[in-house]
Scaffold this motif. Structure first.
Motif, mmCIF file in Angstrom:
data_model
loop_
_atom_site.group_PDB
_atom_site.id
_atom_site.type_symbol
_atom_site.label_atom_id
_atom_site.label_comp_id
_atom_site.label_asym_id
_atom_site.label_seq_id
_atom_site.Cartn_x
_atom_site.Cartn_y
_atom_site.Cartn_z
ATOM 1 N N GLY A 164 0.781 -1.236 0.000
ATOM 2 C CA GLY A 164 0.000 0.000 0.000
ATOM 3 C C GLY A 164 0.805 1.273 0.000
ATOM 4 O O GLY A 164 0.282 2.332 0.340
ATOM 5 N N ARG A 165 2.100 1.193 -0.385
ATOM 6 C CA ARG A 165 2.935 2.388 -0.365
ATOM 7 C C ARG A 165 3.109 3.027 -1.738
ATOM 8 O O ARG A 165 3.061 4.232 -1.864
ATOM 9 N N CYS A 166 3.338 2.183 -2.748
ATOM 10 C CA CYS A 166 3.768 2.745 -4.041
ATOM 11 C C CYS A 166 2.599 3.237 -4.893
ATOM 12 O O CYS A 166 2.803 4.034 -5.791
ATOM 13 N N THR A 167 1.408 2.768 -4.646
ATOM 14 C CA THR A 167 0.183 3.123 -5.376
ATOM 15 C C THR A 167 0.212 2.798 -6.870
ATOM 16 O O THR A 167 -0.554 3.347 -7.642
ATOM 17 N N ASP A 168 1.091 1.889 -7.276
ATOM 18 C CA ASP A 168 1.092 1.495 -8.687
ATOM 19 C C ASP A 168 -0.132 0.645 -9.043
ATOM 20 O O ASP A 168 -0.511 0.579 -10.193
ATOM 21 N N CYS A 169 -0.742 -0.006 -8.064
ATOM 22 C CA CYS A 169 -1.814 -0.968 -8.350
ATOM 23 C C CYS A 169 -3.205 -0.389 -8.149
ATOM 24 O O CYS A 169 -4.169 -1.132 -8.013
ATOM 25 N N ILE A 170 -3.322 0.940 -8.118
ATOM 26 C CA ILE A 170 -4.632 1.527 -7.825
ATOM 27 C C ILE A 170 -5.623 1.296 -8.963
ATOM 28 O O ILE A 170 -5.272 1.324 -10.140
ATOM 29 N N MET A 171 -6.866 1.031 -8.581
ATOM 30 C CA MET A 171 -7.949 0.833 -9.537
ATOM 31 C C MET A 171 -9.210 1.485 -8.969
ATOM 32 O O MET A 171 -9.207 1.959 -7.831
ATOM 33 N N THR A 172 -10.270 1.489 -9.781
ATOM 34 C CA THR A 172 -11.554 2.006 -9.297
ATOM 35 C C THR A 172 -12.369 0.830 -8.773
ATOM 36 O O THR A 172 -12.552 -0.160 -9.483
ATOM 37 N N VAL A 173 -12.784 0.904 -7.516
ATOM 38 C CA VAL A 173 -13.519 -0.203 -6.895
ATOM 39 C C VAL A 173 -14.872 0.308 -6.432
ATOM 40 O O VAL A 173 -14.949 1.232 -5.618
ATOM 41 N N ASN A 197 -8.851 5.259 -7.396
ATOM 42 C CA ASN A 197 -7.546 5.253 -6.705
ATOM 43 C C ASN A 197 -7.509 4.368 -5.467
ATOM 44 O O ASN A 197 -6.920 4.722 -4.448
ATOM 45 N N VAL A 198 -8.134 3.208 -5.541
ATOM 46 C CA VAL A 198 -8.119 2.258 -4.425
ATOM 47 C C VAL A 198 -6.889 1.358 -4.558
ATOM 48 O O VAL A 198 -6.622 0.804 -5.624
ATOM 49 N N ARG A 199 -6.129 1.218 -3.464
ATOM 50 C CA ARG A 199 -4.921 0.383 -3.501
ATOM 51 C C ARG A 199 -5.337 -1.089 -3.428
ATOM 52 O O ARG A 199 -5.706 -1.584 -2.375
ATOM 53 N N THR A 200 -5.252 -1.766 -4.578
ATOM 54 C CA THR A 200 -5.806 -3.127 -4.643
ATOM 55 C C THR A 200 -4.967 -4.136 -3.871
ATOM 56 O O THR A 200 -5.458 -5.187 -3.501
ATOM 57 N N CYS A 201 -3.704 -3.812 -3.570
ATOM 58 C CA CYS A 201 -2.859 -4.768 -2.847
ATOM 59 C C CYS A 201 -3.215 -4.855 -1.370
ATOM 60 O O CYS A 201 -2.817 -5.797 -0.691
ATOM 61 N N VAL A 202 -3.956 -3.871 -0.849
ATOM 62 C CA VAL A 202 -4.310 -3.890 0.578
ATOM 63 C C VAL A 202 -5.823 -3.781 0.792
ATOM 64 O O VAL A 202 -6.272 -3.549 1.906
ATOM 65 N N THR A 203 -6.584 -3.949 -0.285
ATOM 66 C CA THR A 203 -8.039 -3.864 -0.152
ATOM 67 C C THR A 203 -8.644 -5.247 -0.342
ATOM 68 O O THR A 203 -8.464 -5.873 -1.393
ATOM 69 N N PRO A 204 -9.330 -5.759 0.696
ATOM 70 C CA PRO A 204 -9.835 -7.135 0.599
ATOM 71 C C PRO A 204 -11.031 -7.286 -0.344
ATOM 72 O O PRO A 204 -11.833 -6.371 -0.503
ATOM 73 N N VAL A 205 -11.092 -8.460 -0.952
ATOM 74 C CA VAL A 205 -12.180 -8.811 -1.866
ATOM 75 C C VAL A 205 -13.482 -9.009 -1.084
ATOM 76 O O VAL A 205 -13.491 -9.656 -0.039
ATOM 77 N N LYS A 206 -14.547 -8.432 -1.621
ATOM 78 C CA LYS A 206 -15.903 -8.753 -1.140
ATOM 79 C C LYS A 206 -16.715 -9.195 -2.358
ATOM 80 O O LYS A 206 -16.486 -8.697 -3.473
ATOM 81 N N GLY A 207 -17.612 -10.126 -2.145
ATOM 82 C CA GLY A 207 -18.429 -10.635 -3.243
ATOM 83 C C GLY A 207 -19.173 -9.508 -3.944
ATOM 84 O O GLY A 207 -19.659 -8.597 -3.289
ATOM 85 N N GLY A 208 -19.229 -9.581 -5.281
ATOM 86 C CA GLY A 208 -19.997 -8.604 -6.046
ATOM 87 C C GLY A 208 -19.274 -7.307 -6.348
ATOM 88 O O GLY A 208 -19.822 -6.417 -6.996
ATOM 89 N N MET A 209 -18.015 -7.201 -5.903
ATOM 90 C CA MET A 209 -17.259 -5.979 -6.184
ATOM 91 C C MET A 209 -17.138 -5.735 -7.687
ATOM 92 O O MET A 209 -16.964 -6.669 -8.457
#
Lengths: 366, 102
Positions: free
Chosen positions: B64-73, B78-90
């Motif tokens: 969650g430091r470099c922000t290279d993996c950010i996506m729209t959730v 700009n959500v950091r996908t490496c530290v954001t847990p999966v929830k069904g239906g996302m």
């Protein structure tokens, strides 16, 4: 925004090995202790450490990192540490700490604050180094060991310190092929026992070699490596391409010291320990009386030392609050310091020991 | 690719499987794992493209430091996908652009 206010004797930021150990020590001595971490699970990087730790019996040698992590969590629960997860500490103003938890603002006032925020992996720039598939070695380790996901099948690792060596071996355990481990320096950086394991498995360790380019459209499809001269410049014509799909970068770590900067304590620059670290004394106390540090934020070492520094900071913080008396604290601190000295002994510990001693010397001068 | 068998860790314990949608494609993910792990398990490595030059970026630091993996959730950019847990239906989108300004 509604702000909730709470009060503790001690607040510890970061629930990795240093932070857990610090919180256990303060809580066991009767300090009301809050441990805050931005992640959803405590343990920091311990739960991806599937190898057996080194050191002596009292350093839990031969025990795997995740088992040490489980023990720390049990101890923290037993000691009565309050743990707050998914919570980002974003402000530090003397004894007040600002925490953001799921959009909720919480202000905690604490007598002592111990920063155990760890470190982050360094990057290195070469053409193609931003391509998807170039990852920190620690990030790869988390993916394979914690989440059980292989980010690639054919890997080139850069950097032969213990992280590069261990993660290369663990990639093989996870089913990947490590094409080569390259190291620009003229010798292997990490322990011989780790290097021997991957060499026995047939992985070439190429010293005096670096990655000159990562190739590919949209992702890594090949890695060009090259021999370097004594000046570390690439020798023209020595380039060759490996059919890799992933690059691991194990080129050191930098202390995560943003909160200490914000607090305004004094710093010292220590290249051997990863960069700027908060100036601290033999009790892990910074130049601010309420602020302590422990673990990689004080200079990058490894988990065993981080735990001992956490214990030291915890005991010292409890003492400074008057919760334990000086005589009791002295005996406990001496025992920890003796164990730290052992961890920093030998040819691999020497550089760290000298660098740490220099920090204490600088602190005494200011 | 998932690491199903492991000499130290044993067989992978499969958590609760849920579906998430990534750029319109439905994929299976393990509830609670980082979004980035779910994507890498499917071989999806490009999380975004840089706004100006359209260069691809993926997971680099994983903490969650470099922000290279950010996506729209779920509509949040700009959500950091490496530290954001999966929830069904996302619903996850990568904001892919061909470079240049919108």
């Amino acid at each position: 925004m509604m702000t909730e206010r709470r009060t503790f004797d001690v607040l510890v930021v970061g629930a990795g090995p240093a932070g857990l150990a610090a919180a256990i020590e303060t809580a066991r001595r009767g300090a009301r202790t809050l441990l805050v971490d931005e992640n959803g699970k405590p343990g920091g990087q311990l739960f991806k450490q599937i190898h057996k730790f080194f050191g002596s019996h009292e350093h839990r040698a031969g025990v795997r990192g995740y088992d040490i992590g489980r023990q720390l969590l049990e101890d923290a629960a037993g000691a009565g540490v309050t743990v707050m997860l998914d919570s980002v500490v974003h402000g530090l103003f003397e004894n007040r700490v600002a925490i953001l938890q799921a959009g909720r603002q919480i202000t905690v006032e604490a007598g002592r604050i111990i920063l155990a925020t760890g470190a982050s992996e360094n990057a290195v720039a070469f053409p193609g180094s931003t391509l998807p598939g170039v990852m920190g070695a620690g990030a790869i380790q988390t993916m394979i060991n914690v989440h059980r996901v292989l980010p690639g099948k054919r890997i080139v690792m850069l950097g032969s310190g213990n992280v590069g060596l261990i993660v290369s071996y663990q990639l093989m355990q996870a089913g990947a092929e490590v094409l080569a481990l390259v190291e620009a320096m003229p010798s292997i950086g990490g322990y011989g026992v780790h290097a021997a394991k991957i060499r026995r498995a047939g992985v070439p360790i190429l010293i005096g070699t670096t990655i000159s380019r990562a190739l590919g459209h949209g992702k890594v499809e090949g890695v060009e490596i090259a021999t370097v001269g004594p000046d570390f410049k690439i020798i023209a014509g020595s380039e060759r391409v490996l059919a890799a799909d992933t690059v691991g970068l194990a080129v050191g770590l930098t202390p995560l010291a943003e909160l200490a900067w914000m607090a305004g304590c004094e710093f010292v620059f220590s290249p051997r320990l990863g960069g700027h670290v908060p100036l601290h004394d033999e009790n892990m106390r910074t130049t601010l009386p309420e602020l302590y540090v422990a673990g990689d934020i004080t200079g990058v070492e490894e988990a065993s030392t981080a735990m001992e520094e956490g214990r030291l900071a915890g005991i010292a913080a409890a003492e400074s609050l008057g919760i334990i008396d000086a005589a009791a604290a002295a005996a406990d601190k001496d025992a920890v310091r003796r164990r730290i000295d052992v961890l920093r002994s030998g040819p691999f510990g020497e550089g760290r020991r000298t660098a740490k001693a220099e920090i204490l010397k600088q602190r005494a001068l200011r | 690719m998932r690491v199903e068998k492991h000499p130290v860790l044993g067989d992978r314990e499969v958590g609760r499987l849920v579906s998430i949608t990534v750029d319109g494609k439905e994929i299976q993910a393990v509830e609670g794992e980082p979004i980035a792990a779910a994507l890498l398990a499917q071989g999806m490595r490009v999380m975004r493209k840089t706004p100006r030059y359209g260069e691809p970026r993926g997971v680099f630091c994983g903490i969650g430091r470099c922000t290279d993996c950010i996506m729209t959730v779920d509509g949040v950019p700009n959500v950091r996908t490496c530290v954001t847990p999966v929830k069904g239906g996302m619903v996850v989108t990568s904001n892919l652009r061909d470079g240049g300004k919108e």
